[in-house]
Design a protein around this motif. Structure first.
Motif, PDB file in Angstrom:
ATOM      1  N   LEU A 186      67.981  19.777  43.836  1.00 23.86           N
ATOM      2  CA  LEU A 186      68.117  18.760  45.367  1.00 23.86           C
ATOM      3  C   LEU A 186      69.305  18.869  45.648  1.00 23.86           C
ATOM      4  O   LEU A 186      70.001  18.949  46.360  1.00 23.86           O
ATOM      5  CB  LEU A 186      67.423  17.657  45.532  1.00 23.86           C
ATOM      6  N   THR A 187      70.589  17.863  44.986  1.00 27.80           N
ATOM      7  CA  THR A 187      71.891  18.163  45.362  1.00 27.80           C
ATOM      8  C   THR A 187      72.454  19.074  45.711  1.00 27.80           C
ATOM      9  O   THR A 187      73.419  19.507  46.294  1.00 27.80           O
ATOM     10  CB  THR A 187      72.960  17.057  43.488  1.00 27.80           C
ATOM     11  N   LEU A 189      71.674  20.174  48.824  1.00 20.45           N
ATOM     12  CA  LEU A 189      72.402  19.194  49.973  1.00 20.45           C
ATOM     13  C   LEU A 189      74.135  20.287  49.711  1.00 20.45           C
ATOM     14  O   LEU A 189      74.826  19.687  51.044  1.00 20.45           O
ATOM     15  CB  LEU A 189      72.361  17.746  49.761  1.00 20.45           C
ATOM     16  N   GLU A 190      74.489  20.089  48.469  1.00 25.29           N
ATOM     17  CA  GLU A 190      76.200  20.454  49.011  1.00 25.29           C
ATOM     18  C   GLU A 190      76.361  21.924  49.578  1.00 25.29           C
ATOM     19  O   GLU A 190      76.991  22.143  50.450  1.00 25.29           O
ATOM     20  CB  GLU A 190      75.976  20.299  47.258  1.00 25.29           C
ATOM     21  N   ARG A 191      75.465  22.505  49.048  1.00 19.54           N
ATOM     22  CA  ARG A 191      75.105  24.048  49.872  1.00 19.54           C
ATOM     23  C   ARG A 191      75.507  23.961  51.369  1.00 19.54           C
ATOM     24  O   ARG A 191      76.028  24.345  52.574  1.00 19.54           O
ATOM     25  CB  ARG A 191      74.231  25.065  49.582  1.00 19.54           C
ATOM     26  N   PHE A 192      74.723  22.931  52.857  1.00 20.58           N
ATOM     27  CA  PHE A 192      74.799  22.754  53.164  1.00 20.58           C
ATOM     28  C   PHE A 192      75.846  22.418  53.790  1.00 20.58           C
ATOM     29  O   PHE A 192      76.700  22.721  54.594  1.00 20.58           O
ATOM     30  CB  PHE A 192      73.585  22.208  53.525  1.00 20.58           C
ATOM     31  N   ALA A 193      76.229  21.642  52.759  1.00 22.53           N
ATOM     32  CA  ALA A 193      77.465  21.126  53.493  1.00 22.53           C
ATOM     33  C   ALA A 193      78.576  21.854  53.792  1.00 22.53           C
ATOM     34  O   ALA A 193      79.547  21.413  54.202  1.00 22.53           O
ATOM     35  CB  ALA A 193      78.193  19.519  52.337  1.00 22.53           C
ATOM     36  N   SER A 194      78.774  22.725  52.545  1.00 19.49           N
ATOM     37  CA  SER A 194      79.713  22.836  52.395  1.00 19.49           C
ATOM     38  C   SER A 194      79.789  24.144  53.367  1.00 19.49           C
ATOM     39  O   SER A 194      81.186  24.742  54.179  1.00 19.49           O
ATOM     40  CB  SER A 194      79.960  24.243  51.004  1.00 19.49           C
ATOM     41  N   ASP A 195      78.410  24.554  53.501  1.00 22.32           N
ATOM     42  CA  ASP A 195      78.089  26.042  54.840  1.00 22.32           C
ATOM     43  C   ASP A 195      78.650  25.357  55.793  1.00 22.32           C
ATOM     44  O   ASP A 195      79.248  26.290  56.389  1.00 22.32           O
ATOM     45  CB  ASP A 195      77.134  26.945  54.814  1.00 22.32           C
ATOM     46  N   TRP A 196      78.351  24.645  56.411  1.00 16.54           N
ATOM     47  CA  TRP A 196      78.427  23.486  57.578  1.00 16.54           C
ATOM     48  C   TRP A 196      80.015  23.066  57.623  1.00 16.54           C
ATOM     49  O   TRP A 196      80.914  23.197  58.453  1.00 16.54           O
ATOM     50  CB  TRP A 196      77.832  22.320  57.783  1.00 16.54           C
ATOM     51  N   LEU A 197      80.700  22.832  56.723  1.00 18.42           N
ATOM     52  CA  LEU A 197      82.294  22.322  57.054  1.00 18.42           C
ATOM     53  C   LEU A 197      82.846  23.656  57.151  1.00 18.42           C
ATOM     54  O   LEU A 197      83.738  23.922  58.319  1.00 18.42           O
ATOM     55  CB  LEU A 197      82.153  21.538  55.901  1.00 18.42           C
ATOM     56  N   LYS A 198      83.461  25.260  57.027  1.00 23.07           N
ATOM     57  CA  LYS A 198      82.911  25.936  56.666  1.00 23.07           C
ATOM     58  C   LYS A 198      83.084  26.798  58.452  1.00 23.07           C
ATOM     59  O   LYS A 198      83.907  27.341  58.790  1.00 23.07           O
ATOM     60  CB  LYS A 198      83.368  27.408  56.156  1.00 23.07           C
ATOM     61  N   VAL A 199      81.950  26.526  58.514  1.00 21.84           N
ATOM     62  CA  VAL A 199      81.127  27.098  60.221  1.00 21.84           C
ATOM     63  C   VAL A 199      81.822  26.593  61.371  1.00 21.84           C
ATOM     64  O   VAL A 199      82.835  26.766  62.193  1.00 21.84           O
ATOM     65  CB  VAL A 199      79.593  26.847  60.388  1.00 21.84           C
ATOM     66  N   ILE A 200      81.880  25.060  60.977  1.00 22.06           N
ATOM     67  CA  ILE A 200      82.874  24.249  62.092  1.00 22.06           C
ATOM     68  C   ILE A 200      84.412  23.712  62.642  1.00 22.06           C
ATOM     69  O   ILE A 200      84.715  24.423  62.936  1.00 22.06           O
ATOM     70  CB  ILE A 200      81.585  21.977  62.112  1.00 22.06           C
TER      71      ILE A 200
END
Length: 222
Positions: free
Chosen positions: A89-90, A93-104
């Protein structure tokens, strides 16, 4: 719209050629705003307008697919609802957060969001042909919520998370990840977002979220 065989939400099943066309459309959106034409995209991508119409249906379909393609770069790691543990689970969530920061933080997203904000109209105009703001909102932030909420729900069902409203939980996580990064980038702040910094921010946001929403009694009430 896109053919049923194309999963634009995640980018899977897109051919290399389709991805190249959508990248070309993204560059045009950044340069020209949401007034791009099928002719301009065909010229930039070195393909025929007939091909664009076959793949995307019309200009609105192409516009929507282009924004969806950019958002698809934020990946959600699937979790096994039956065998879910805190570590997986962790990691999701970490993968989502990392990818989103890279995209934005990418130049493309910053420029696209600036155009979208400048041309945004009231949400009631959702059906409007030129409301890029509504397109970005629906196929960006709202689409990401639809993809991550099942992970949050799986965490709750497994006993690792406690919340009564998945939307509120998602908004909290989103806020912990984004902080003031996106608005600062939109306003021209030259943030140094290295891969190491993004990875650290993703871990930090996930741990803060788990501190807020982690089940106090452990899985299955233990």
């Amino acid at each position: 719209m896109l053919q049923a065989s194309v999963d634009i939400d995640t980018g899977e099943a897109l051919t290399a050629r389709q991805k190249a066309v959508l990248d070309a459309a993204l560059r045009l959106l950044v340069e020209e705003g949401d007034q791009l034409t099928m002719t301009a995209v065909a010229r930039r991508a070195s393909c025929s307008k007939e091909t664009l119409y076959k793949w995307f249906g019309d200009r609105d379909g192409l516009l929507t697919a282009t924004v969806q393609w950019q958002a698809s770069k934020v990946r959600v790691v699937p979790v096994d609802r039956k065998g879910l543990d805190l570590a997986s689970l962790t990691a999701s969530l970490e993968r989502f957060a990392s990818d989103w920061l890279k995209v934005i933080s990418s130049d493309t997203s910053v420029a696209l969001n600036r155009v979208a904000v400048g041309r945004a109209g009231p949400i009631r105009r959702k059906g409007g042909k030129d409301n890029l703001g509504a397109v970005v909102l629906e196929n960006g932030r709202f689409a990401l919520a639809r993809r991550l909420k099942p992970v949050l729900e799986a965490g709750r069902q497994a006993g690792f998370l406690e919340f009564s409203d998945a939307e509120a939980a998602f908004r909290t996580f989103f806020g912990l990840v984004a902080r003031d990064v996106q608005i600062r980038l939109l306003l021209g702040d030259r943030l140094e977002l290295t891969d190491a910094a993004i990875g650290g921010d993703a871990v930090r946001a996930t741990q803060q979220f788990l501190a807020l929403y982690g089940a106090k009694t452990g899985p299955q009430g233990l």
